[in-house]
Design a protein around this motif. Structure first.
Motif, mmCIF file in Angstrom:
data_model
loop_
_atom_site.group_PDB
_atom_site.id
_atom_site.type_symbol
_atom_site.label_atom_id
_atom_site.label_comp_id
_atom_site.label_asym_id
_atom_site.label_seq_id
_atom_site.Cartn_x
_atom_site.Cartn_y
_atom_site.Cartn_z
ATOM 1 N N ASN A 95 0.044 -84.262 -5.434
ATOM 2 C CA ASN A 95 0.439 -85.154 -6.225
ATOM 3 C C ASN A 95 -0.258 -86.489 -6.672
ATOM 4 O OD1 ASN A 95 3.072 -84.033 -6.849
ATOM 5 N ND2 ASN A 95 3.458 -84.377 -4.347
ATOM 6 N N ARG A 96 -1.743 -86.587 -6.024
ATOM 7 C CA ARG A 96 -2.384 -87.621 -6.227
ATOM 8 C C ARG A 96 -3.836 -87.572 -7.028
ATOM 9 N NH1 ARG A 96 -5.661 -90.587 -1.382
ATOM 10 N NH2 ARG A 96 -7.041 -88.590 -2.398
ATOM 11 N N ASP A 97 -4.685 -86.273 -6.246
ATOM 12 C CA ASP A 97 -5.961 -85.963 -6.775
ATOM 13 C C ASP A 97 -6.153 -84.268 -7.660
ATOM 14 O OD1 ASP A 97 -6.802 -87.282 -4.789
ATOM 15 O OD2 ASP A 97 -7.390 -85.972 -3.160
ATOM 16 N N ASN A 98 -6.598 -84.616 -8.277
ATOM 17 C CA ASN A 98 -6.849 -83.727 -9.540
ATOM 18 C C ASN A 98 -8.480 -82.862 -9.380
ATOM 19 O OD1 ASN A 98 -9.167 -84.690 -11.783
ATOM 20 N ND2 ASN A 98 -8.077 -86.696 -11.227
ATOM 21 N N VAL A 99 -8.904 -81.877 -9.959
ATOM 22 C CA VAL A 99 -9.513 -81.025 -10.061
ATOM 23 C C VAL A 99 -9.986 -80.665 -11.546
ATOM 24 C CG1 VAL A 99 -9.318 -80.151 -8.336
ATOM 25 C CG2 VAL A 99 -8.251 -78.789 -10.783
ATOM 26 N N ILE A 100 -10.921 -80.502 -11.752
ATOM 27 C CA ILE A 100 -11.923 -79.952 -13.338
ATOM 28 C C ILE A 100 -11.847 -78.300 -13.688
ATOM 29 C CG2 ILE A 100 -12.778 -80.988 -15.184
ATOM 30 C CD1 ILE A 100 -13.516 -83.285 -13.927
ATOM 31 N N THR A 101 -11.423 -78.362 -14.761
ATOM 32 C CA THR A 101 -12.176 -76.423 -14.629
ATOM 33 C C THR A 101 -12.577 -76.586 -16.595
ATOM 34 O OG1 THR A 101 -9.807 -76.123 -15.868
ATOM 35 C CG2 THR A 101 -10.284 -75.444 -13.021
ATOM 36 N N LEU A 102 -13.332 -75.231 -16.436
ATOM 37 C CA LEU A 102 -13.451 -75.651 -17.929
ATOM 38 C C LEU A 102 -13.105 -73.872 -19.239
ATOM 39 C CD1 LEU A 102 -17.198 -76.231 -16.840
ATOM 40 C CD2 LEU A 102 -15.078 -77.886 -17.346
ATOM 41 N N PRO A 103 -12.161 -74.184 -18.845
ATOM 42 C CA PRO A 103 -11.461 -72.965 -19.650
ATOM 43 C C PRO A 103 -12.826 -72.800 -20.914
ATOM 44 C CG PRO A 103 -9.647 -74.647 -19.507
ATOM 45 C CD PRO A 103 -11.154 -75.285 -19.869
ATOM 46 N N PRO A 104 -12.703 -71.418 -21.815
ATOM 47 C CA PRO A 104 -11.788 -70.186 -20.922
ATOM 48 C C PRO A 104 -12.304 -70.091 -19.255
ATOM 49 C CG PRO A 104 -12.738 -69.263 -22.598
ATOM 50 C CD PRO A 104 -13.116 -70.978 -22.617
ATOM 51 N N THR A 105 -11.380 -69.436 -18.016
ATOM 52 C CA THR A 105 -11.987 -69.776 -17.492
ATOM 53 C C THR A 105 -11.095 -69.261 -16.252
ATOM 54 O OG1 THR A 105 -13.875 -69.423 -15.319
ATOM 55 C CG2 THR A 105 -11.609 -71.126 -16.396
ATOM 56 N N TYR A 106 -12.144 -67.783 -15.156
ATOM 57 C CA TYR A 106 -11.069 -67.858 -14.052
ATOM 58 C C TYR A 106 -9.317 -68.184 -14.353
ATOM 59 C CZ TYR A 106 -9.756 -65.355 -9.647
ATOM 60 O OH TYR A 106 -9.444 -64.737 -8.758
ATOM 61 N N GLY A 107 -8.128 -67.440 -13.568
ATOM 62 C CA GLY A 107 -7.080 -68.187 -13.743
ATOM 63 C C GLY A 107 -6.529 -68.651 -12.699
ATOM 64 N N MET A 108 -7.149 -67.911 -11.160
ATOM 65 C CA MET A 108 -6.798 -68.654 -10.044
ATOM 66 C C MET A 108 -7.096 -69.863 -10.225
ATOM 67 S SD MET A 108 -5.120 -66.600 -8.597
ATOM 68 C CE MET A 108 -5.290 -66.788 -6.939
ATOM 69 N N TYR A 109 -7.827 -71.142 -10.800
ATOM 70 C CA TYR A 109 -8.761 -72.193 -9.881
ATOM 71 C C TYR A 109 -7.237 -72.878 -10.547
ATOM 72 C CZ TYR A 109 -12.897 -70.480 -11.431
ATOM 73 O OH TYR A 109 -14.251 -69.407 -11.169
ATOM 74 N N SER A 110 -6.147 -73.072 -12.194
ATOM 75 C CA SER A 110 -5.208 -73.330 -12.433
ATOM 76 C C SER A 110 -4.399 -73.000 -11.375
ATOM 77 C CB SER A 110 -5.019 -73.418 -13.246
ATOM 78 O OG SER A 110 -4.307 -72.250 -14.298
ATOM 79 N N VAL A 111 -3.802 -71.789 -10.871
ATOM 80 C CA VAL A 111 -2.634 -71.542 -10.454
ATOM 81 C C VAL A 111 -2.509 -71.848 -8.881
ATOM 82 C CG1 VAL A 111 -1.748 -69.021 -8.783
ATOM 83 C CG2 VAL A 111 -2.502 -68.848 -10.969
ATOM 84 N N PHE A 148 -14.850 -77.194 -10.827
ATOM 85 C CA PHE A 148 -14.770 -75.756 -11.261
ATOM 86 C C PHE A 148 -16.083 -74.892 -11.780
ATOM 87 C CE2 PHE A 148 -11.000 -76.225 -8.430
ATOM 88 C CZ PHE A 148 -11.610 -74.830 -7.089
ATOM 89 N N LEU A 149 -17.111 -74.551 -11.636
ATOM 90 C CA LEU A 149 -17.828 -74.130 -12.245
ATOM 91 C C LEU A 149 -17.922 -72.577 -12.032
ATOM 92 C CD1 LEU A 149 -20.883 -76.632 -12.185
ATOM 93 C CD2 LEU A 149 -19.011 -76.115 -13.799
ATOM 94 N N CYS A 150 -17.096 -71.714 -12.717
ATOM 95 C CA CYS A 150 -17.709 -70.280 -12.803
ATOM 96 C C CYS A 150 -18.834 -69.440 -13.907
ATOM 97 C CB CYS A 150 -16.749 -69.141 -13.247
ATOM 98 S SG CYS A 150 -16.258 -67.819 -12.832
ATOM 99 N N SER A 151 -20.118 -69.067 -12.758
ATOM 100 C CA SER A 151 -21.014 -68.844 -13.415
ATOM 101 C C SER A 151 -21.241 -67.320 -13.010
ATOM 102 C CB SER A 151 -22.108 -69.789 -13.663
ATOM 103 O OG SER A 151 -22.912 -69.509 -14.092
ATOM 104 N N PRO A 152 -22.231 -66.383 -13.350
ATOM 105 C CA PRO A 152 -20.748 -65.907 -14.663
ATOM 106 C C PRO A 152 -19.570 -66.182 -15.186
ATOM 107 C CG PRO A 152 -22.850 -64.023 -13.753
ATOM 108 C CD PRO A 152 -22.463 -65.081 -12.581
ATOM 109 N N ASN A 153 -19.720 -66.620 -16.070
ATOM 110 C CA ASN A 153 -17.924 -67.016 -16.429
ATOM 111 C C ASN A 153 -17.226 -65.881 -16.407
ATOM 112 O OD1 ASN A 153 -15.705 -68.820 -16.363
ATOM 113 N ND2 ASN A 153 -15.998 -68.866 -18.846
ATOM 114 N N ASN A 154 -15.779 -65.912 -16.043
ATOM 115 C CA ASN A 154 -14.740 -64.440 -16.617
ATOM 116 C C ASN A 154 -14.369 -65.466 -17.157
ATOM 117 O OD1 ASN A 154 -12.599 -62.882 -16.488
ATOM 118 N ND2 ASN A 154 -12.273 -63.267 -14.050
ATOM 119 N N PRO A 155 -13.852 -65.277 -18.494
ATOM 120 C CA PRO A 155 -13.606 -64.187 -19.041
ATOM 121 C C PRO A 155 -15.498 -64.176 -20.270
ATOM 122 C CG PRO A 155 -12.091 -64.695 -20.589
ATOM 123 C CD PRO A 155 -12.687 -65.544 -19.670
ATOM 124 N N THR A 156 -16.146 -65.316 -20.339
ATOM 125 C CA THR A 156 -16.936 -64.594 -21.271
ATOM 126 C C THR A 156 -18.005 -64.610 -21.362
ATOM 127 O OG1 THR A 156 -18.131 -66.611 -20.578
ATOM 128 C CG2 THR A 156 -15.818 -67.285 -22.573
#
Ligand code: PLP
Length: 350
Positions: A95-111, A148-156
């Motif tokens: 309820n305070r911090d945030n994370v940065i994700t780069l869609p389209p990417t692996y769904g677990m980061y946001s889950v 979160f950097l997914c490299s190689p990225n899923n699903p791209t």
């Protein structure tokens, strides 16, 4: 960032937390003729009547040899999913911090962000599926703890340009997690070799893809000794079971077999690209550095159900940003790939 104080990034309650001390932690120097009546186990021998090694020392030693890191820079988890969850719990205040994700990417980061009540800041990849470095750095605020950097990225399926990744590692004022689940299929180098340069770098890998062990759930986290020591304090004591440790060790001593399978998958990937490009409704096949192909077609929902009807299950990614009408095909065995091509040919003619 090279001069980042990682301790300041930790959640307040994690800074001074004490780890649970298990029976196996307190007495480690076992010899065969000792009597172990400290852990309330059933004394009758099977290969699993004892609690497993909470530090998975043998698996870590083998990984350290293979990857050229220290065992104290490795944490193992019940899949990468557990490793990623531990990172949230170590660094992100709910309820305070945030994370940065780069869609389209692996769904677990946001889950996992949702699960931990952590806000998600999304910065879409650009049209070449590369990170928009300036925009990411502009999005970061005081409470952005993980990128979160997914490299190689899923699903791209692409690996990110190393210059972009380095810019982010140098300028992001939080933890940068590089998820390398598909690194063994890639032409790019792992960021593991740069671990000692960046105190905020965390590299995750897994035995679920190239190593063929999705069923044992073994994820790997490589980071500084400091970050690993924090994650060690908060992980469940026996998070990797004995059967998984045994199986992992066995596979990690037969790397020639892994290499053979990866080589076959890479050969098949090229064959599949050639054959897919002859299917009329496939508009484009994106370059792949992984064991799957992302393809853009005429109508993903229609083709997805036509494939299902003929017994082929693929991943429909059409609802993901930048992936409209895209399907994702995992590279299978030669026979499976032929079946896919035959079926696609059949569908395209009907
Ligand atoms: C498959 C995959 C993983 C693997 O997760 P495990 O929990 O280790 O099986 C991790 N990250 C990405 C991007 C994946 O696609």
């Amino acid at each position: 960032m090279k001069d980042l104080n990682i301790n300041n990034l930790l959640r307040e309650n994690i800074k001074n937390i004490k780890a649970y001390s298990s029976a196996r932690d307190e007495y480690k120097d076992a010899t065969a003729d000792m009597v172990f009546i400290d852990a309330n186990e059933n004394p009758f021998q099977s290969n699993v009547n004892r609690y497993p090694d909470p530090q998975q020392s043998k698996v870590k030693q083998r990984l350290a040899e293979i990857k050229g890191v220290k065992t104290s820079q490795i944490l193992l988890g019940n899949g990468s999913d557990e490793v990623l969850d531990l990172l949230f719990r170590a660094f992100c205040e709910p309820n305070r911090d945030n994370v940065i994700t780069l869609p389209p990417t692996y769904g677990m980061y946001s889950v996992l962000a949702d699960l931990n009540a952590v806000e998600i800041q999304s910065v879409l990849l650009d049209d070449n599926f590369e990170p928009k470095v300036e925009e990411i750095l502009a999005t970061q605020d005081m409470n952005s703890k993980i990128l979160f950097l997914c490299s190689p990225n899923n699903p791209t399926a692409n690996s990110f340009n190393s210059h972009n990744v380095e810019e982010l590692l140098n300028n992001f004022k939080g933890i940068v997690v590089i998820d390398e689940a598909y690194i063994d299929f890639s032409n790019s180098d792992s960021w593991l070799s740069r671990l000692n340069e960046f105190p905020n770098l965390v590299v995750t890998q897994t035995l679920s893809k190239a190593y063929g062990l999705a069923g044992i759930r073994l994820g790997i986290c490589y980071a500084s000794e400091f970050i690993i020591s924090v994650l060690n304090k908060i992980k469940p004591p026996y998070n990797v079971n004995q059967l998984s440790q045994d199986k992992a060790l066995e596979r990690l001593t037969r790397l020639d077999e892994v290499k053979k399978e990866v080589d076959s998958i890479l050969t098949e990937r090229e064959i599949l690209i050639t054959k897919l490009s002859e299917i009329s409704f496939i508009k484009s096949i994106y370059p792949s550095d992984a064991n799957f192909l992302l393809v853009k077609i005429d109508d993903a929902n229609q083709r997805y159900s036509e494939l299902i009807k003929r017994g082929i299950v693929v991943r429909n990614r059409t609802t993901q940003p930048l992936c409209e009408n895209c399907l994702r095909f995992t590279i299978g065995t030669p026979t499976e790939n032929e079946k896919l091509i035959e079926t696609l040919q059949l569908i395209s003619k009907s």
